[in-house]
Enzyme design. Structure first.
Site, PDB file in Angstrom:
ATOM      1  N   HIS A 277       0.838  -1.208   0.000  1.00 44.31           N
ATOM      2  CA  HIS A 277       0.000   0.000   0.000  1.00 44.31           C
ATOM      3  C   HIS A 277       0.871   1.256   0.000  1.00 44.31           C
ATOM      4  O   HIS A 277       0.567   2.234  -0.686  1.00 44.31           O
ATOM      5  CB  HIS A 277      -0.871   0.058   1.262  1.00 44.31           C
ATOM      6  CG  HIS A 277      -1.896  -1.022   1.359  1.00 44.31           C
ATOM      7  ND1 HIS A 277      -1.838  -2.030   2.295  1.00 44.31           N
ATOM      8  CD2 HIS A 277      -3.035  -1.240   0.649  1.00 44.31           C
ATOM      9  CE1 HIS A 277      -2.888  -2.824   2.166  1.00 44.31           C
ATOM     10  NE2 HIS A 277      -3.623  -2.371   1.171  1.00 44.31           N
TER      11      HIS A 277
ATOM     12  N   SER B 196      -2.922  -7.928   2.807  1.00 43.17           N
ATOM     13  CA  SER B 196      -3.328  -7.835   4.222  1.00 43.17           C
ATOM     14  C   SER B 196      -3.715  -9.220   4.753  1.00 43.17           C
ATOM     15  O   SER B 196      -3.532  -9.520   5.925  1.00 43.17           O
ATOM     16  CB  SER B 196      -4.511  -6.883   4.379  1.00 43.17           C
ATOM     17  OG  SER B 196      -4.118  -5.593   3.976  1.00 43.17           O
TER      18      SER B 196
ATOM     19  N   VAL C 139       3.950  -5.998  -5.241  1.00 41.87           N
ATOM     20  CA  VAL C 139       5.095  -5.920  -4.316  1.00 41.87           C
ATOM     21  C   VAL C 139       5.175  -7.273  -3.598  1.00 41.87           C
ATOM     22  O   VAL C 139       4.159  -7.806  -3.151  1.00 41.87           O
ATOM     23  CB  VAL C 139       4.904  -4.768  -3.298  1.00 41.87           C
ATOM     24  CG1 VAL C 139       6.124  -4.648  -2.391  1.00 41.87           C
ATOM     25  CG2 VAL C 139       4.644  -3.457  -4.034  1.00 41.87           C
TER      26      VAL C 139
END
Ligand code: PAF
Length: 288
Positions: free
Chosen positions: A37, A195, A185
């Site tokens: 993020h 998450s 990523v």
């Protein structure tokens, strides 16, 4: 950095930036922020004057029995990370602010009147496994776009199908917003950041890197000229399942997610696989 919870305050603030001629970049999230993020925020900062990040766990995109209640809510930690990253504004509305008529003890989607439906693409792959999910995503993202009115919005390529759904409705409904994709990523072992990786044990996090390895092996075979796509998909699923995964799909598709044929030069290989009870997604794009 400002933290805003209401649409009216957000509108006032955005209007003053617009009047000052600022370019507004937007990063929509559900919070519980990780390095992936923060890289989206970094990319937005490199292309806009003001960056707004929303944090909202959207009930509309969770099906019955999914992890809406358990989804980690970590606003204070997220705010610290965003402040460090240079974000200007966090928009963190309550559910009642976003959906005034919603009661959370029922089926969320049946209680919301107007929704953004992107047919076809929303019903395959993730959409087949999670009916209504992409309508929930498209609806909340459209609402957020109308509230924030950004010039540019950045999304992670890990949720490849989500990105296609968003690009489609932005184009169809003429939102004047540039959609920017940020590459996936990864952890050093290749595991795509998510998450939901927080649901995995340390041992599972090591095991989970097998998804990326499997996708890499498969993409190498395609680059080397293999065109027996169905067989390749089946072999990859068997390979993962032999290592303790329960794989929903590994699918070789054209970039727009239609069926891949030998004439397609831009392909994407997508995977959804369970490790224990955690559904993990990953993908690799291939240019031939
Ligand atoms: O990718 C996400 O985190 C969510 O689906 C999004 C785009 C913030 C919509 O709730």
């Amino acid at each position: 950095m400002q933290i805003i919870h209401t649409i009216s305050e957000l509108r006032q603030t955005v209007t003053s930036f617009r009047q000052a001629g600022k370019i507004i970049g937007f990063v929509p999230t559900m919070g519980n922020l990780h390095q992936g993020h923060l890289q989206l925020v970094e990319m937005a900062l490199s292309q806009a004057d003001i960056v707004i990040c929303s944090i909202f766990v959207n009930p509309l995109q969770f099906g019955e029995g999914e992890d809406f209640e358990q989804y980690p809510r970590t606003l204070q930690e997220d705010a610290d990370k965003l402040q460090q990253a240079g974000c200007d504004i966090i928009f963190a509305p309550a559910v009642a602010e976003m959906y005034p008529d919603l009661e959370l003890d029922g089926q969320a989607q049946s209680q919301v009147q107007s929704q953004v439906i992107v047919p076809g693409i929303s019903n395959i792959l993730e959409g087949a496994a999670r009916p209504g999910h992409f309508t929930g995503v498209a609806t909340v993202v459209a609402k957020l776009f109308n509230m924030v009115q950004p010039d540019k919005a950045v999304f992670g390529a890990k949720d490849y199908q989500q990105l296609q759904v968003i690009k489609q409705f932005v184009s169809d409904l003429c939102f004047p917003i540039e959609i920017i994709a940020h590459p996936i990523v990864r952890e050093s072992n290749g595991l795509a950041l998510s998450s939901r990786n927080g649901y995995l044990s340390e041992v599972q996090k090591q095991q989970a890197s097998a998804i990326y390895q499997t996708l890499q092996d498969l993409s190498k075979q395609i680059i080397a000229g293999a065109q027996n796509y169905e067989e390749l998909e089946q072999q990859a699923v068997a390979h993962l399942n032999a290592q303790g995964f329960v794989t929903d799909y590994i699918s070789i598709r054209a970039a727009d997610l239609s069926a891949a044929t030998a004439s397609h030069k831009h392909l994407v290989v997508l995977a959804a696989s369970y490790l224990g009870t955690t559904r993990l997604l990953d993908n690799i794009e291939i240019e031939l």
